[in-house]
Scaffold this active site. Structure first.
Site, mmCIF file in Angstrom:
data_model
loop_
_atom_site.group_PDB
_atom_site.id
_atom_site.type_symbol
_atom_site.label_atom_id
_atom_site.label_comp_id
_atom_site.label_asym_id
_atom_site.label_seq_id
_atom_site.Cartn_x
_atom_site.Cartn_y
_atom_site.Cartn_z
ATOM 1 N N ARG A 89 -44.568 58.593 -47.951
ATOM 2 C CA ARG A 89 -45.894 58.427 -47.387
ATOM 3 C C ARG A 89 -46.383 59.632 -46.600
ATOM 4 O O ARG A 89 -47.587 59.768 -46.386
ATOM 5 C CB ARG A 89 -45.920 57.179 -46.486
ATOM 6 C CG ARG A 89 -45.026 57.271 -45.245
ATOM 7 C CD ARG A 89 -45.141 56.026 -44.349
ATOM 8 N NE ARG A 89 -46.455 55.849 -43.772
ATOM 9 C CZ ARG A 89 -46.967 56.617 -42.803
ATOM 10 N NH1 ARG A 89 -46.252 57.593 -42.281
ATOM 11 N NH2 ARG A 89 -48.177 56.401 -42.342
ATOM 12 N N GLU A 292 -39.118 60.022 -52.609
ATOM 13 C CA GLU A 292 -38.124 58.984 -52.876
ATOM 14 C C GLU A 292 -37.742 58.822 -54.328
ATOM 15 O O GLU A 292 -36.672 58.306 -54.642
ATOM 16 C CB GLU A 292 -38.688 57.635 -52.422
ATOM 17 C CG GLU A 292 -38.858 57.499 -50.951
ATOM 18 C CD GLU A 292 -39.360 56.119 -50.651
ATOM 19 O OE1 GLU A 292 -38.577 55.303 -50.177
ATOM 20 O OE2 GLU A 292 -40.538 55.842 -50.925
#
Lengths: 336, 447
Positions: A89, A292
Site C-alpha cells: 500500500r 508483496e
C-alpha cells in the site's frame, strides 16, 4: 535413479492496498531556505526503498531535483498519520499523498516565482534541475532556492502543501461477499525449470523467468530487487522453509537458521524478468504495488515444475526431499 | 505504455541509504543509546494448552540484577486485546500476559526486567507457574469437530463473521447447477505449512520515560500509529502521551505488524521509571513470533471440454493458531481474492479462520492471497491435465478481462494478465498459437 527435468508456470494478480480500504496516509511538504524540500510523514521503510521512491515522486510532482528532496519519516510527534507499511500500500497510498502535497507546494512556489519575475504563474515551468523559467523564454528564470528565500524573507509565504490519500472503507457483505476490496491489480507470470534427483529427492532450480505488470515503475532497479528477492523467497517457501516440519504437530520447531533452511546463494539461478507498465489512474504517476506479490507466482511455478518433471501430483509445500521420495514411492506402488 | 514525460519517476536512482546499509552506518532502533536502560525477557508457557493455577515470581525477583517481574496483575486496565479492534474485529481475546489459561506453547506469562540482558535471561526460568494441562488441538479440521477441545474464550474454534457466519464467504451465481452441467469436475486439496518471516533485524523496541508524563518508544514496527494506539489502550495512557519513533527497519514481511513487544516494554518503563529494551532473539523470532499461517484449501471446479471454467467452489481453513491477531482480516482478503485472476461465472467461497493450540499466525507478505494463488495455480495445471488443454492456453482462455464482473461484484479494471502471460511466454521461448498471441485484456476475442 535419474535426474529429471521439468517446467512449470503460474500466473497471478495482486491487489494494491489494504483489503476493503479505510487505510489513509498523510504527507506534508515544505521548502526550507536551503533550497531543499522536506517530505514529512510517518511511513516505514522496511529496506525496500520507500524513502527513495517517495523522494522521486515528490521531486517529480514538485519539478525539482531529486537530490533536494529529503524524506523525514518515522516520528509520530512530527509526522502525520500513516496506516503502515503492508498490503502493498505504501508506494500507492503515501505516494498519492505526497503528490497531492507536492502539487500544493509547487503552486505556491510558482506564485512566488511569478511575483519575483513579474510574470503570470500559469506561464512558468520547472526544468527539474533547480530552475523555474518562463515557458519559451528560459532566460527569464529564478532558481528554486531563490524563490524559496523570497517566499520566506520577502513575500512572507510558506512554500508548503498538504496531502492525504484515503480509499473509504467498503464493508464486505456477510452473505454474498460483495465489496470494493482494492484500488488496482498488478500481475505476474513465472516460468521455472527444475531438475529433480530421484535418488535423493533434491531439487535444483535451473531458471526463473518472470513477466510483471505493475503500472508505472517508480524505480526499476528497486523493482528488480523485489522481483529477485521474491523469487528467492518463493524458492524457500516452495522447497524448504517451515517452522512446523511435521505440521500440524508443534514439535521439531527450528530455533535458528541451521534448522530453518533457506536457499543459499549457490542454489539461486539467474532470475530473468521483463516488466510491463500499464499505468493505473488510481496510483501516483500510474504506479501499482509490487511489494508483496513477488513470491506468489514463483511458489506454484516451482511445484508445477516438480510435478511436471516427475509425473506426480504433489500439492503441499514445502516440497522437501522427503515429500518427493514419498511421492515417487507412491507412484511406483500404484504402477506395480 | 509508460508515461513518457517523466523526469525522475521511472529512473533507477540509487537507494537513498545504500551506502550506509553497506557500511553498517544506518541508524536502526537499537542504535539509540540510552543510559540506565533495562532489559526484558519473557517467561513463556511450556504447554500448548493448560490452566494456570498459580504464578510465583518470588524466586525470579530475587535473582541478581532483577528490577521487577510483571504479570497480569500489573496490567492497569484491560488484560486482553485484539489489534484490529478499531475496525470492528472482536472479541479482545489475547492476554497481554496470560492469567487463567495458556493456549499455545510459548505464550507470554511473566516479564522479567533486569539490569542486563544476561541477568533477565538467567532469571526468567526462575518464574514458577503451576499448570493443569488440558487436551490440545492442532489440526484445523479436527478443531471444528464437536468433540474438539475449545481454544477460544467464546466457545467456538472459528472466527464469527457478521450475522453469525462461520466463514468469510462469497456467493456468486449457482455453482451446483454449473457443476451439474460441466463436462468435468476437477477437485483437489492444497496445504501450506507455517513459515517464518526471517527478517535480518529481529523484532524489538526500547521504551523510554521522558520524565514529563510522556513516553518515547523506539521500535521497528511496520505501522507506527497502529502500534501507538494499541499500546496506549493496553498501558492505560492517552495516545497523546506516547511518541513512537522508527521508520528505518531491517526487513518486515508482515511479521512486524504484530503488536507484541511495545505494550509490555512501555508498561515496564512506566513501572520502573527507566528505559526498557525488549528484543526478540533469533530463537524468539523462530518460535514465538507470529508465522505465516498454514492454509488448507479445497478447490472444486466445473470445467468444459474447451477449458472454460464454469464454476469454482473453495473451502479454506486458515490456521490462526491460538488468537485472532490479524487473521480474520487475512481470511477475508483470501475470500475476496477468489477465484483468482480468472473470470468464472459461478463462484462459492467459504473461508474459515480456525483456532488451534498452535503459535498464533498473522500477516505475511501476500496475506491470504499467496495461499490462494498457490492453490489456484496448482489446480490450473490439474485442469490442463484433465481436459488436455495446454496450461498456457488454459490460463489465457480464462484470464479476466477489463469490464468482467468479479465474484465480489466489482467490474474489473486495470487488468493485464493476458499481456503478462504473453510476455512471460516470449521470455521463456514458449510459442503461443497466433490467436492466443493476439489476445488482449480489453476484449475476449478467442477467449
Amino acid at each position: 535413479m535419474a535426474k529429471l527435468r521439468g517446467t512449470g508456470m503460474a500466473a497471478v494478480n495482486y491487489p494494491t492496498g489494504m483489503h476493503l480500504g479505510g487505510d489513509p496516509t498523510q504527507a506534508l511538504v515544505h521548502a526550507t531556505t536551503t533550497g531543499n524540500f522536506v517530505v514529512t510523514l510517518s511511513s516505514v521503510d522496511l529496506g525496500q526503498g520507500l524513502k527513495t521512491v517517495l523522494a522521486q515522486i515528490a521531486a517529480e510532482a514538485l519539478g525539482v531535483p531529486f537530490e533536494t528532496v529529503l524524506v523525514d519519516t518515522g516520528d509520530t510527534d512530527t509526522g502525520p498519520h500513516c496506516t503502515g507499511t503492508f498490503a502493498s500500500r505504501t508506494t500507492h497510498r503515501a505516494g498519492n499523498a505526497v503528490v497531492m502535497a507536492a502539487r500544493e507546494a509547487r503552486k505556491v512556489l510558482l506564485e512566488v516565482a511569478a511575483e519575483e519575475l513579474e510574470v503570470n504563474a500559469d506561464d512558468l515551468v520547472t526544468d527539474g534541475e533547480g530552475s523555474i523559467h518562463l515557458a519559451g523564454a528560459p532566460e527569464m528564470k529564478i532558481s528554486v532556492t531563490d524563490a524559496a528565500l523570497a517566499a520566506h524573507f520577502v513575500q512572507g509565504k510558506t512554500v508548503s502543501g498538504r496531502g492525504v490519500y484515503l480509499k473509504p472503507m467498503s464493508p464486505m457483505d456477510p452473505e454474498t461477499g460483495e465489496c470494493d476490496p482494492d484500488s488496482t491489480h498488478a500481475h505476474a507470470c513465472t516460468v521455472v525449470e527444475v531438475e529433480v534427483d530421484t535418488e535423493t529427492g533434491a531439487v535444483a532450480v535451473l531458471s526463473i523467468k518472470s513477466a510483471y505488470e505493475i503500472g508505472q515503475q517508480v524505480n526499476p532497479a528497486l523493482v528488480r530487487g523485489q522481483i529477485v528477492g521474491g523469487a528467492w523467497m518463493g524458492m524457500g517457501h516452495a522447497l524448504s522453509e517451515t517452522t512446523a516440519p511435521y505440521y500440524p504437530a508443534i514439535d521439531h520447531a527450528p530455533r535458528d537458521f541451521l534448522g530453518y533452511v533457506m536457499p543459499g546463494a549457490a542454489e539461486m539461478p539467474e532470475v530473468e524478468c521483463v516488466v510491463l507498465e500499464h499505468p493505473t489512474e488510481t496510483g501516483p504517476f500510474g504506479a501499482k504495488g509490487i511489494g508483496e506479490m513477488v513470491a506468489n507466482s514463483p511458489i506454484p511455478a516451482v511445484v508445477n515444475a516438480i510435478n511436471n518433471a516427475l509425473g506426480v501430483r504433489i500439492t503441499e509445500i514445502p516440497v522437501t526431499p522427503e515429500v518427493i521420495l514419498r511421492a515417487l514411492d507412491e507412484k511406483a506402488a500404484s504402477a506395480a | 505504455m509508460a508515461l513518457k514525460d517523466l523526469k525522475i519517476v521511472g529512473k533507477s536512482v540509487r537507494l537513498r541509504d545504500l551506502d550506509t546499509h553497506v557500511r553498517g552506518q544506518t541508524t536502526y532502533y537499537e542504535d539509540v543509546r540510552i543510559p540506565r536502560m533495562l532489559h526484558l525477557k519473557m517467561y513463556r508457557s511450556p504447554h500448548p494448552h493448560a490452566k494456570i493455577l498459580k504464578i510465583d515470581t518470588t524466586e525470579a525477583a530475587k535473582q541478581p540484577g532483577v528490577v521487577c517481574v510483571l504479570t497480569h496483575e500489573d496490567m492497569p486496565g484491560k488484560k486482553t486485546f485484539t489489534p484490529l479492534a478499531a475496525i470492528g474485529v472482536a472479541p479482545e481475546d489475547e492476554p497481554i500476559l496470560a492469567f487463567d489459561k495458556v493456549r499455545w506453547k510459548g505464550e507470554p506469562i511473566a516479564a522479567v526486567v533486569a539490569e542486563s540482558e544476561a541477568a533477565a535471561k538467567a532469571a526468567a526460568p526462575k518464574v514458577k507457574v503451576t499448570f493443569e494441562e488440558l487436551p490440545a488441538v492442532f489440526d484445523v479440521e479436527e478443531a471444528l469437530k464437536a468433540e474438539a477441545p475449545i481454544v477460544t474464550p467464546w466457545g467456538k474454534n472459528y472466527y464469527q463473521y457478521p450475522d453469525d457466519h462461520a466463514a468469510s464467504q462469497i456467493r456468486y451465481g449457482d455453482v451446483e447447477r454449473a457443476f451439474a452441467e460441466a463436462d468435468h469436475i476437477v477437485e483437489d486439496k492444497y496445504q501450506t505449512k507455517p513459515i517464518e518471516h526471517a527478517p535480518l533485524e529481529t523484532t524489538g523496541c526500547v521504551a523510554k520515560p521522558e520524565g514529563n508524563g510522556r513516553y518515547t518508544v523506539y521500535t521497528n514496527i511496520q505501522a507506527l500509529y497502529f502500534a501507538l494506539d494499541n499500546t496506549a489502550a493496553i498501558v492505560g495512557l492517552s495516545p497523546a502521551k506516547l511518541r513512537f519513533v522508527g521508520g528505518t527497519v531491517g526487513g518486515g514481511f508482515g511479521g512486524k505488524v504484530d503488536i507484541q513487544v511495545e505494550p509490555i516494554a512501555t508498561l515496564a518503563a512506566i513501572k520502573t521509571k527507566r528505559p526498557v529494551k525488549y528484543k526478540y532473539s533469533r530463537e524468539d523470532e523462530m518460535r514465538v513470533s507470529s508465522t505465516r499461517a498454514a492454509w488448507r484449501i479445497y478447490v472444486k471446479d466445473g470445467v468444459m471440454n474447451d477449458g472454460r471454467i464454469v464454476a469454482r467452489k473453495i473451502t479454506t481453513y486458515q490456521d490462526a493458531g491460538a488468537y485472532i491477531r490479524l487473521s480474520s482480516y487475512g481470511t477475508m482478503k483470501h475470500a475476496g481474492h477468489m477465484p483468482g485472476p480468472y473470470t468464472i461465472p459461478n463462484v462459492s467461497v467459504d473461508a474459515y479462520c480456525v483456532f488451534t493450540n498452535r503459535p498464533p499466525s498473522s500477516a505475511m507478505r501476500g496475506f491470504g492471497v499467496m495461499s490462494g494463488s498457490y492453490a489456484i495455480e496448482l489446480q490450473m495445471d490439474k485442469i490442463a491435465a484433465v481436459t488436455g488443454v495446454d496450461p498456457w492456453q488454459l490460463r489465457l482462455i480464462n484470464a479476466y478481462r477489463n469490464g468482467d464482473m468479479k465474484a465480489h461484484r466489482k467490474a474489473a479494471d486495470d487488468a493485464a494478465l493476458v499481456e503478462t502471460i504473453q510476455a512471460a511466454a516470449q521470455l521463456a521461448g514458449q510459442a503461443l498459437p497466433a490467436d492466443f498471441a493476439a489476445m488482449s485484456s480489453d476484449d475476449r476475442k478467442g477467449g
